[in-house]
Design a protein around this motif. Structure first.
Motif, PDB file in Angstrom:
ATOM      1  N   GLY A  41       9.826  19.345   8.891  1.00 11.76           N
ATOM      2  CA  GLY A  41      10.112  19.479  10.318  1.00 11.76           C
ATOM      3  C   GLY A  41      11.285  18.633  10.752  1.00 11.76           C
ATOM      4  O   GLY A  41      11.748  18.742  11.894  1.00 11.76           O
ATOM      5  N   ARG A 105       4.210  20.054  15.202  1.00 12.76           N
ATOM      6  CA  ARG A 105       5.617  19.910  15.580  1.00 12.76           C
ATOM      7  C   ARG A 105       6.082  18.468  15.414  1.00 12.76           C
ATOM      8  O   ARG A 105       5.384  17.534  15.792  1.00 12.76           O
ATOM      9  N   HIS A 106       7.273  18.323  14.846  1.00 12.81           N
ATOM     10  CA  HIS A 106       7.884  17.006  14.688  1.00 12.81           C
ATOM     11  C   HIS A 106       8.474  16.575  16.021  1.00 12.81           C
ATOM     12  O   HIS A 106       9.227  17.322  16.660  1.00 12.81           O
ATOM     13  N   TYR A 112       8.681  22.664  13.480  1.00  9.98           N
ATOM     14  CA  TYR A 112       7.356  22.577  12.885  1.00  9.98           C
ATOM     15  C   TYR A 112       7.444  22.227  11.400  1.00  9.98           C
ATOM     16  O   TYR A 112       8.406  22.597  10.718  1.00  9.98           O
ATOM     17  N   LYS A 113       6.435  21.517  10.938  1.00 13.85           N
ATOM     18  CA  LYS A 113       6.260  21.413   9.492  1.00 13.85           C
ATOM     19  C   LYS A 113       5.678  22.749   9.037  1.00 13.85           C
ATOM     20  O   LYS A 113       4.644  23.185   9.543  1.00 13.85           O
ATOM     21  N   ALA A 133      11.667  27.326  11.150  1.00 17.93           N
ATOM     22  CA  ALA A 133      10.691  26.283  11.497  1.00 17.93           C
ATOM     23  C   ALA A 133      10.530  26.128  13.006  1.00 17.93           C
ATOM     24  O   ALA A 133       9.962  25.141  13.470  1.00 17.93           O
TER      25      ALA A 133
END
Length: 298
Positions: A41, A105-106, A112-113, A133
């Motif tokens: 992410g 979510r980062h 997103y991872k 992502a």
């Protein structure tokens, strides 16, 4: 067994992830169901190896140390360069560790991872990986946590052999340190037990795996400075501690750590969370040092 690969740029992390994946697929000949690949992410990749490839793993309170040895060894036998090995985070070897789940979510990137396929890892550019992502993805190899596999996985003989060697090494090191305190030479000043909390004292008399040695030296040097020890005394004690490790740091790194701590205004401060593996208390409020610190700081 997880690998956390984090470079300054995603393209650097992706190249290391490719090399590790190639090792697992071609040298260990693991089935693709045994290897989970994920874009973190942000700037990295996570690789998960199904523990069943190592054969019958029995529960152990020191399993994290066994996996730490495996994690440190694989980049070497996979023929990664020194710069590439430095992108692998070897510090994820404590007994409990926060780990980002897939489809979360980062906070920094808002990406997103996500799990990626072997084909996507090898064929898509870093920009295209980021492009997919922007939203969560369906998980094919695992359940919704990204941790529990959906398919059977066979044992790998090479992986099993490495596990057995690592387990023996961890057990041998545990016997070496069990109930043992290193006889540190303290010429004058306060005894070590007076300036170190119980967690730091345990750290001073423990084996520290590769990836945690430099930071542990920083923690100890900072405690020595706070306790009134001179830089020379701190260097001498850390030299003894370093020599007792299974894999010692170069002496110049110990010198660099001490210089950094003693030259930095106010030094460095490390809290209880950074020492939880060495803390003997289930509840930190049982620790007299913690209670005293709380009174002093409010």
């Amino acid at each position: 067994l997880f690998f956390d690969i984090d470079g300054r740029k995603l393209v650097e992390s992706q190249e290391v992830a490719k090399k590790l994946a190639s090792f697992f697929y071609h040298q260990w000949e693991l089935d693709k169901n045994a290897v989970t690949l994920a874009y973190s992410g942000n700037r990295g990749y996570h690789i998960g190896i199904d523990s069943r490839v190592f054969g019958d793993i029995r529960p152990s309170k020191h399993l994290n140390r066994v996996f730490a040895r495996i994690r440190a060894k694989i980049p070497e036998i996979a023929d990664l360069s020194e710069d590439e090995r430095n992108l692998v985070d070897y510090s994820i070897s404590d007994k409990t560790r926060l780990w980002r789940l897939v489809n979360t979510r980062h906070a920094k990137s808002n990406l997103y991872k996500i799990q990626v396929s072997n084909k996507e890892l090898f064929c898509l550019s870093a920009d295209k990986i980021r492009g997919i992502a922007g939203s969560p993805r369906s998980l094919l190899l695992t359940d919704e946590t990204g941790l529990v596999p959906r398919f059977d996985v066979d044992m790998c003989s090479d992986a099993r052999e490495l596990y057995k060697k690592s387990a023996k090494s961890a057990k041998r090191q545990e016997r070496r340190y069990a109930g043992r305190e290193i006889n540190y030479e303290i010429d004058d000043g306060k005894p070590l037990k007076e300036i170190l909390c119980d967690a730091r004292y345990n750290l001073l008399n423990s084996h520290v795996p590769k990836g945690q040695r430099n930071r542990s030296a920083l923690v100890l040097a900072s405690a020595f400075r706070s306790g009134g020890y001179s830089g020379e005394k701190a260097r001498r004690i850390l030299g003894q501690w370093n020599a007792a490790q299974e894999e010692s740091l170069p002496n110049r790194e110990i010198d660099t750590v001490v210089k950094s701590v003693y030259r930095t205004p106010g030094g460095y401060r490390f809290g209880c969370k950074s020492l939880k593996e060495f803390c003997p208390y289930a509840d930190r409020r049982e620790c007299a040092d913690y209670r005293r610190f709380r009174v002093l700081t409010g």
